[in-house]
Structures are given as structure tokens and as C-alpha cells.
Scaffold this motif. Structure first.
Motif, short mmCIF file in Angstrom:
data_model
loop_
_atom_site.label_atom_id
_atom_site.label_comp_id
_atom_site.label_asym_id
_atom_site.label_seq_id
_atom_site.Cartn_x
_atom_site.Cartn_y
_atom_site.Cartn_z
N GLU A 1 33.15 36.66 30.78
CA GLU A 1 31.90 37.04 30.14
C GLU A 1 31.94 38.49 29.67
O GLU A 1 31.51 38.82 28.55
CB GLU A 1 30.75 36.84 31.13
CG GLU A 1 29.37 37.11 30.55
CD GLU A 1 28.28 36.88 31.58
OE1 GLU A 1 27.11 36.73 31.16
OE2 GLU A 1 28.57 36.87 32.80
N MET A 2 32.48 39.37 30.51
CA MET A 2 32.60 40.77 30.13
C MET A 2 33.51 40.93 28.91
O MET A 2 33.26 41.76 28.03
CB MET A 2 33.13 41.59 31.31
CG MET A 2 32.17 41.65 32.49
SD MET A 2 32.89 42.42 33.96
CE MET A 2 33.02 44.12 33.42
N ASN B 1 34.29 40.26 44.18
CA ASN B 1 34.61 38.90 43.73
C ASN B 1 33.69 38.43 42.61
O ASN B 1 34.16 37.83 41.62
CB ASN B 1 34.54 37.93 44.91
CG ASN B 1 35.70 38.10 45.88
OD1 ASN B 1 36.75 38.63 45.52
ND2 ASN B 1 35.51 37.67 47.12
N SER B 2 32.40 38.65 42.76
CA SER B 2 31.47 38.16 41.74
C SER B 2 31.66 38.89 40.42
O SER B 2 31.43 38.32 39.34
CB SER B 2 30.03 38.29 42.23
OG SER B 2 29.71 39.64 42.52
N ILE B 3 32.09 40.16 40.47
CA ILE B 3 32.38 40.89 39.23
C ILE B 3 33.69 40.39 38.63
O ILE B 3 33.81 40.24 37.41
CB ILE B 3 32.41 42.41 39.48
CG1 ILE B 3 31.00 42.91 39.82
CG2 ILE B 3 32.98 43.16 38.28
CD1 ILE B 3 30.91 44.40 40.09
N ALA B 4 34.69 40.13 39.48
CA ALA B 4 35.94 39.56 38.97
C ALA B 4 35.68 38.23 38.27
O ALA B 4 36.29 37.93 37.23
CB ALA B 4 36.92 39.37 40.12
N ASP C 1 38.78 52.57 47.77
CA ASP C 1 38.32 51.31 48.34
C ASP C 1 38.45 50.16 47.33
O ASP C 1 38.76 49.03 47.69
CB ASP C 1 36.85 51.42 48.77
CG ASP C 1 36.68 52.24 50.04
OD1 ASP C 1 37.67 52.40 50.79
OD2 ASP C 1 35.56 52.73 50.28
N VAL C 2 38.21 50.48 46.05
CA VAL C 2 38.27 49.45 45.01
C VAL C 2 39.70 49.19 44.56
O VAL C 2 40.14 48.05 44.45
CB VAL C 2 37.39 49.87 43.80
CG1 VAL C 2 37.59 48.90 42.63
CG2 VAL C 2 35.92 49.92 44.20
N ALA C 3 40.45 50.26 44.26
CA ALA C 3 41.79 50.12 43.68
C ALA C 3 42.86 49.91 44.74
O ALA C 3 43.92 49.35 44.45
CB ALA C 3 42.11 51.35 42.84
N GLY C 4 42.59 50.38 45.96
CA GLY C 4 43.58 50.30 47.02
C GLY C 4 44.11 51.68 47.38
O GLY C 4 44.16 52.58 46.56
N ALA D 1 38.28 46.06 33.12
CA ALA D 1 36.81 46.10 33.12
C ALA D 1 36.23 45.76 34.50
O ALA D 1 35.30 46.46 34.96
CB ALA D 1 36.25 45.18 32.05
N PRO D 2 36.71 44.73 35.21
CA PRO D 2 36.15 44.47 36.54
C PRO D 2 36.41 45.59 37.54
O PRO D 2 35.62 45.79 38.47
CB PRO D 2 36.86 43.17 36.97
CG PRO D 2 37.26 42.51 35.68
CD PRO D 2 37.62 43.65 34.78
N VAL D 3 37.50 46.33 37.35
CA VAL D 3 37.80 47.46 38.24
C VAL D 3 36.75 48.56 38.04
O VAL D 3 36.17 49.07 39.01
CB VAL D 3 39.21 48.01 37.98
CG1 VAL D 3 39.50 49.18 38.93
CG2 VAL D 3 40.27 46.93 38.13
#
Length: 386
Positions: free
Chosen positions: A13-14, A5-8, A315-318, A369-371
Motif C-alpha cells: 500500500e505504501m 509487523n503491521s507496518i511491514a 531498535d528498529v534496524a538492529g 519505507a517500512p523502516v
């Protein structure tokens, strides 16, 4: 564990970071603006253990976790390409003849996003080595960083990298254990004959005819000298000779690339090419030299680390969004040098539909980028949990 969440929340900014990098492309090892930008961002995240000037413009930054533990390496490439941009984007290159046409601006951004998160949370033990590498496109910056001792100097035990991939499903990963990308070799053939008048070829020793014969004969290496189930590409990509319609030139040049996965096949191609060039030159009465240069080795993923990395990616992408047995790629990548030095894995991250890599209309998809940043961060937290 989907995208963190915090990266999303960091995505705007990214995107600003990525657009700045895209507007200021630099080539090979000469990355003063890029490396200064990266170092400044790392300092702003509270990271103080920053080592600059590795392989001229590369950076290794260390983030300390909580408690003793190993060091995991995460790598991003930073260099651009000598291509004139045609995207028409507001953030298009401000340097004529240069652009980020391979997404290294996005790779750098993803690692910066992971760096900021890891520096804030430090929810891992041991250390993370953030590797920002120059000269992936030309010069073998990965090899230079390894030769300058980064693996031993920073006690890196395993290392990971990712590359965006247009026209694959956005936010999905693919890779494979073992050989993933090909070794990249180059050949350069110089032919010298005797020039003269195009109307009197009997008074010449025509290097053009010899070049055509050599070019045709080289193609038999693939069709007749190797087992058909072994991957091999031999491509002639350059032919230079002549200056006018009525002149038989004195010289000709052929150049191209060879892609392999097996060192034995690599050896065979080099030997056969030398034999063919010598034999063809003799048959046409010219002299010819063949320079065969071995470039980036094959990119070979460690099976255990690949299994680990694909589980983190899922885990990240599903679930169902990771292909762990993808086909091999005939392209090359100098992350291969890091994988030769330490076990690890290289993965591709789908960027959705759009122009292909190295195309003047290509632009990195900021949505992924967040992924990528979440994948890097989860690798660390999963490999070195508290």
C-alpha cells in the motif's frame, strides 16, 4: 523491536502511495495535488484534526494518544525538483521537466505509514504533530512553517526528521550530535566594464579579465583566510558573459555557493568577499557589486535527542546498524529552521546502491519505507509511553 509487523504488511500500500506521488511531482510551495493527496489519506486513517494551507501548501495533522502528555513533531518534505526524469520506471513523472529526484515522495510515504499505524494503535500518551512541509528544495518552507507559528500553535516540544541516502547500506541509519549539515549561502557578483572590439582591447575595460581575477582571488579565502581545520567550501558555479568571439562584452557575472558550520567563519567569508571584489574591481578599472545572501542555517542536532533517536533507530534496524558519530555533510537542509526552534534530531536512512540524489535516474527505494515508518512510530511510543 525490529520493523513493526503491521507496518511491514503495509508495504504494498505504501508503494502505491509513493508511486502516485512520484508520477505527480510539484515544485516549491505550489503543491495542490500533493497536499490534497496527503490530506485525503490522513482522513482515510481516521485522523480529523488536520490543518491545511500552512506555508501555502503545508499540512500539520494531530494524532491524539491516550491520556495527557507532550507533543512530538515528525516532519516529511513533499516537493520535487525541476529535473527531466530518466528512470524509465512505470511510475515515472507525468510532468515533463519535473521529478522526485531527492526522495521526498518516499519521505512523505514513510510519514503517512507512521500516521496510519499511530492512528490505529494510539499506543502513546500526549499527541503527535505530523508535519508535511513544502519547499525544502527551494524557498525554505521549513522556515515559513516555523514563522507561521507551528511550534507554539501545536505545542511541539521536540521534532524529528529523516532523509534517504543512496549508496549507504539499505535500512541502516547514520547521524551525529551537534552540527550535521552545513549552512548554505549564495553570492552573486555583477561586473560592469566598457565593451568594444575584440581586436582593440586598449579601447575597452574588459569585464572578462576582471571576472577571472575575482574568481581566482575568491579561492584564496579558503586557502589563506581561514583555519585549515574549520570546514569551509567556496564554489563558483556560474560565469556568464560575452556573445561573440570578436566582442569584448560590457558586463560579466559570477555566482556560487558557500558552505560553513561556524557563524564566525560565515562572517569572515562575507567580509573577505566584499573586500576582494572591491579591490579587484579597482585594479582592473571596472565596477563590481557583490550580493551575499545567507540561506539555510547549519542543521544542528540536539545531543540528548540524537542519543535517544539513535537508540530507537538501533531498535528498529538492529544493533550495529546505526552510526551515531557519522561525518558532517556539506549539503544543506531547511529542517535546520525547525531544529533552531525546538530540540530534536535529523537522521539519514541508507537506501542501498543506486544513482545519487538530484540525478535524473534516481528513484526512491520502496523497500526502506517500512523502516522509516517504523522509526517514526517507535520514536513516539518510546518518547511518550503509556
Amino acid at each position: 523491536m525490529p520493523v513493526i509487523n503491521s507496518i511491514a504488511a503495509m508495504q504494498p500500500e505504501m508503494q502505491e502511495w509513493r508511486h502516485w506521488l512520484h508520477r505527480h511531482p510539484e515544485l516549491s510551495f505550489d503543491l495542490p495535488k500533493t497536499s490534497a493527496f496527503v490530506a485525503e489519506k490522513l482522513r482515510s486513517f481516521g485522523i480529523t484534526d488536520i490543518h491545511e494551507g500552512i506555508a501555502t501548501s503545508g499540512i500539520v495533522a494531530i494524532v491524539e494518544g491516550q491520556g495527557d502528555g507532550p507533543t512530538i513533531g515528525l516532519r516529511a518534505d513533499m516537493d520535487a525538483l525541476p529535473i527531466t526524469e530518466a528512470t524509465g520506471a512505470d511510475h515515472a513523472s507525468e510532468t515533463p521537466g519535473r521529478m522526485h529526484a531527492c526522495g521526498h515522495d518516499g519521505h512523505t510515504t514513510m510519514l503517512l505509514g507512521a500516521a496510519k499505524y499511530l492512528a490505529q494503535t494510539r499506543n502513546f500518551r500526549g499527541r503527535v504533530a505530523l508535519i508535511f512541509q513544502p519547499a525544502e528544495e527551494h524557498g525554505g518552507g521549513g522556515d515559513v512553517m516555523v514563522q507561521e507559528g507551528i511550534m507554539d500553535r501545536f505545542d511541539i516540544e521536540q521534532v524529528y526528521g529523516i532523509h534517504n541516502s543512496p549508496n549507504f547500506a539499505e535500512g541502516e541509519f547514520f547521524t551525529r550530535p551537534g552540527p550535521l549539515m552545513a549552512a548554505v549561502d549564495m553570492f552573486h557578483i555583477d561586473i560592469t566594464g566598457k565593451g568594444g572590439h575584440g581586436a582593440m582591447p586598449h579601447d575597452t575595460c574588459d569585464p572578462v579579465v576582471a571576472a577571472l581575477g575575482i574568481g581566482q582571488a575568491i579561492q584564496t579565502i579558503v586557502s589563506r583566510n581561514h583555519y585549515a581545520m574549520d570546514e569551509l567550501v567556496v564554489s563558483i558555479t556560474q560565469i556568464h558573459t560575452g556573445s561573440a568571439d570578436n566582442i569584448v562584452p560590457e558586463t560579466a557575472f559570477l555566482g556560487g555557493t558557500v558552505r560553513t558550520f561556524d557563524p564566525a567563519v560565515q562572517d569572515m567569508v562575507e567580509q573577505r568577499m566584499a573586500t576582494i571584489v572591491a579591490g579587484q574591481a579597482a585594479s582592473y578599472g571596472v565596477t563590481a557589486t557583490c550580493r551575499y545572501e545567507r540561506g539555510y542555517p547549519s542543521t544542528v542536532n540536539d545531543p540528548d535527542r540524537t542519543d535517544f533517536a539513535t537508540r530507537v533507530a538501533a531498535d528498529v534496524a538492529g544493533q550495529g546498524k546505526v552510526d551515531a558519530q557519522a561525518a558532517k555533510e556539506m549539503g544543506g537542509e531547511d529542517f535546520s529552521y525547525m531544529l533552531n526552534a525546538r530540540p530534536g534530531a535529523y537522521l539519514f536512512l541508507g537506501a542501498g546502491p543506486g544513482p545519487v540524489l538530484h540525478h535524473p535516474e534516481y528513484d526512491f527505494n520502496d523497500a526502506i519505507a517500512p523502516v522509516g515508518a517504523s522509526f517514526f512510530a517507535r520514536l513516539v511510543e518510546t518518547a511518550q509511553p503509556l
